[in-house]
Design a protein around this motif. Structure first.
Motif, PDB file in Angstrom:
ATOM      1  N   HIS A 274       0.864  -1.157   0.013  1.00 53.70           N
ATOM      2  CA  HIS A 274      -0.004  -0.077   0.032  1.00 53.70           C
ATOM      3  C   HIS A 274       0.910   1.233  -0.040  1.00 53.70           C
ATOM      4  O   HIS A 274       0.540   2.087  -0.680  1.00 53.70           O
ATOM      5  CB  HIS A 274      -0.985  -0.087   1.187  1.00 53.70           C
ATOM      6  N   GLN A 277       1.829   1.864  -3.410  1.00 50.98           N
ATOM      7  CA  GLN A 277       0.688   2.165  -4.328  1.00 50.98           C
ATOM      8  C   GLN A 277       0.343   3.619  -4.318  1.00 50.98           C
ATOM      9  O   GLN A 277       0.014   4.437  -5.092  1.00 50.98           O
ATOM     10  CB  GLN A 277      -0.595   1.390  -3.754  1.00 50.98           C
ATOM     11  N   THR A 398       3.212  -6.873  -9.450  1.00 46.71           N
ATOM     12  CA  THR A 398       1.967  -6.917  -8.842  1.00 46.71           C
ATOM     13  C   THR A 398       1.668  -5.452  -8.023  1.00 46.71           C
ATOM     14  O   THR A 398       0.566  -4.802  -8.399  1.00 46.71           O
ATOM     15  CB  THR A 398       1.580  -8.069  -7.922  1.00 46.71           C
ATOM     16  N   MET A 399       2.745  -5.298  -7.238  1.00 40.03           N
ATOM     17  CA  MET A 399       2.518  -3.909  -6.690  1.00 40.03           C
ATOM     18  C   MET A 399       2.301  -2.647  -7.447  1.00 40.03           C
ATOM     19  O   MET A 399       1.893  -1.741  -7.203  1.00 40.03           O
ATOM     20  CB  MET A 399       3.830  -3.956  -5.563  1.00 40.03           C
ATOM     21  N   GLN A 401       1.342  -2.767 -10.348  1.00 37.05           N
ATOM     22  CA  GLN A 401       0.078  -2.659 -11.117  1.00 37.05           C
ATOM     23  C   GLN A 401      -1.146  -1.942 -10.201  1.00 37.05           C
ATOM     24  O   GLN A 401      -1.992  -1.210 -10.905  1.00 37.05           O
ATOM     25  CB  GLN A 401      -0.533  -4.086 -11.572  1.00 37.05           C
ATOM     26  N   ALA A 402      -0.892  -2.084  -8.964  1.00 41.09           N
ATOM     27  CA  ALA A 402      -1.849  -1.510  -8.072  1.00 41.09           C
ATOM     28  C   ALA A 402      -1.653   0.059  -8.189  1.00 41.09           C
ATOM     29  O   ALA A 402      -2.510   0.801  -7.691  1.00 41.09           O
ATOM     30  CB  ALA A 402      -1.549  -1.969  -6.533  1.00 41.09           C
ATOM     31  N   GLU A 405      -3.581   1.095 -11.183  1.00 45.85           N
ATOM     32  CA  GLU A 405      -5.043   0.734 -11.133  1.00 45.85           C
ATOM     33  C   GLU A 405      -5.671   1.477  -9.964  1.00 45.85           C
ATOM     34  O   GLU A 405      -6.872   1.957 -10.143  1.00 45.85           O
ATOM     35  CB  GLU A 405      -5.132  -0.806 -10.638  1.00 45.85           C
ATOM     36  N   LYS A 418      -3.546  -4.548 -18.436  1.00 46.24           N
ATOM     37  CA  LYS A 418      -2.933  -4.263 -17.187  1.00 46.24           C
ATOM     38  C   LYS A 418      -1.767  -3.584 -17.409  1.00 46.24           C
ATOM     39  O   LYS A 418      -0.767  -3.893 -18.411  1.00 46.24           O
ATOM     40  CB  LYS A 418      -2.658  -5.480 -16.554  1.00 46.24           C
TER      41      LYS A 418
END
Length: 485
Positions: A274, A277, A398-399, A401-402, A405, A418
């Protein structure tokens, strides 16, 4: 023979020997060095007697030599001068070959390279006019134009890489210049143009993508801090970090605040995922101090900081400072203090994450062709390093991408795809406007392009700018130019 005559004879013999040795040294030992010296007018004049090889992008010449009716015989032309100047460089009778591919591959373009020796011999025997080799670049003209248009009239730079090979798909630097004014045959005019360009405070001759004064990378450096944490084995994306509105730094009364002035989660706590992000400064400052400068510096070095890279132009090594106290380490962990990077280095970090932890050596020249366009040399993709494991790369992917997104990089979204990314906003000096960044790759599940964008002084938004607002939309347009093909 009396002694005065004997002494004169010895002196004359010594002078004759010195002359013989000097001429031998110049004509044989130093001949190639003197001939290859930049600005050697005799060599340059000789090179104008034959056609210099072209530089091709997408099969179209972005640098070529046209036959003219003057003492030089050939005129170097750049049909899309400003768009490709940082890539091509210039070829000038007065100032030689420099700044880009023109300088780095001068021996091949001029036809003087040892690799062309046998072809030169065949030309002599058959009576064909000599000609330099042609270079085919990795630049994608559609991507280059998209990057140029997206940056607009703002100062900064853009690099786009194929993460699987290291091929440079776009390299834009602004302000730029017109190399035609340096390639002209009006030598006083060329000299005047050079003086104007070299004294221009906006530094148009500098390729900001690979050199110049370098930039503080800001929060894009959090990717490296994240990698160091995950590679240490002590952290996961769900590890809980302190995330107050402002981190109380030791040894100083100055705190490390978050941009929005708010804590990054309930009870001043957040996870590392987070924190990336939303680009939480306090969490990453704390993480940096916990990891220690050795782990972060070593991780930065593995990605290429402090290492020499040529593409073929030399890329100025990026910098992670040494001998840091704790407050300086906290600042460095978020890409501030004395951390400095090129857009090329930032793009390489994203590309290695996109490529499962394998960092490929960036390159600009795909093929070298002779005058009949037969390939005489080509560049094979080469691994530069493996800075992180495949598992770590997957977690950071993956982090990132957040970030796009639902975080600070929303404006980099591409519908139906993505996208992975990281924003950055960095001050280069106290009271100065911030340089703003975005770096990332797409598609995140099968990457075809990795990009780094930096816009100086906030671009057209000045003090209201951020990486997510200014740089992310630019990066999106560059990535779209690749994935739409």
């Amino acid at each position: 023979m009396n002694s005065p005559i004997r002494r004169i004879g010895i002196v004359a013999a010594a002078m004759f020997c010195a002359l013989l040795m000097s001429s031998t040294l110049i004509q044989f030992v130093q001949a190639k060095e003197l001939q290859d010296r930049p600005g050697n007018r005799r060599t340059l004049l000789a090179s104008y007697s034959k056609e210099r090889g072209s530089i091709l992008v997408g099969g179209t010449a972005v640098a070529r030599s046209d036959e003219v009716d003057d003492n030089f015989k050939w005129q170097r032309k750049y049909p899309q001068p400003q768009l490709y100047a940082p890539v091509t460089g210039y070829y000038s009778f007065t100032y030689g070959a420099g700044r880009g591919v023109e300088g780095s591959y001068d021996d091949l373009l001029s036809g003087s390279s040892d690799r062309l020796f046998y072809r030169r011999m065949v030309d002599v025997i058959t009576g064909k006019p000599p000609q330099g080799a042609t270079l085919e670049l990795t630049i994608d003209p559609k991507v280059q134009k998209a990057a140029w248009d997206a940056l607009g009239n703002q100062r900064g730079a853009i690099v786009a890489l194929d993460p699987k090979t290291g091929a440079i798909l776009a390299m834009v630097s602004k302000p730029t210049y017109d190399p035609n004014v340096l390639a002209g045959h009006d030598l006083p005019g060329v000299s005047k143009a050079w003086t104007k360009l070299s004294t221009d405070k906006s530094r148009p001759l500098t390729n900001r993508a690979i050199g110049g004064d370098l930039y503080p990378p800001g929060s894009t450096f959090k990717l490296i801090t994240t990698a160091a944490a995950l590679e240490s084995g002590q952290y996961t994306p769900e590890s809980v970090l302190p995330g107050p509105a402002a981190l109380d730094l030791p040894q100083t009364t100055v705190d490390l605040p978050n941009v929005d002035g708010r804590p990054c989660g309930p009870n001043d706590k957040t996870t590392m995922a987070h924190a990336l992000q939303i680009s939480c400064n306090s969490a990453y400052g704390s993480l940096g101090m916990s990891l220690g400068q050795t782990k972060i510096r070593d991780q930065a070095h593995k990605f290429g900081y402090g290492q020499a890279v040529t593409v073929p132009m030399r890329v100025t090594p990026s910098i992670f400072p040494t001998n840091l106290n704790q407050p300086q380490l906290a600042q460095s962990a978020i890409g501030q203090f004395d951390v400095r990077a090129t857009p090329m280095q930032v793009a390489m970090v994203s590309a290695s994450i996109a490529n499962g932890g394998r960092e490929m050596t960036p390159y600009l020249v795909k093929n070298v062709r002779d005058k009949d366009l037969d390939v005489i040399d080509s560049t094979d993709p080469e691994e530069f390093a493996k800075p992180i494991s495949k598992d770590t790369a997957g977690q950071i992917n993956t982090m990132m991408q957040a970030v796009v997104e639902a975080g600070s990089g929303r404006k980099a979204k591409i519908p139906g795809m993505k996208v992975a990314g990281k924003t950055g906003t960095a001050q280069s000096a106290k009271g100065a406007l911030s340089d703003v960044w975005f770096t990332g790759f797409a598609p995140a599940d099968n990457p075809r392009v990795a990009v780094a964008v930096v816009v100086e002084d906030g671009g057209t938004m000045a003090d209201e700018a951020s990486g997510g607002v200014v740089a992310a939309p630019i990066a999106r347009k560059v990535m779209e130019a690749v994935v739409s093909q």
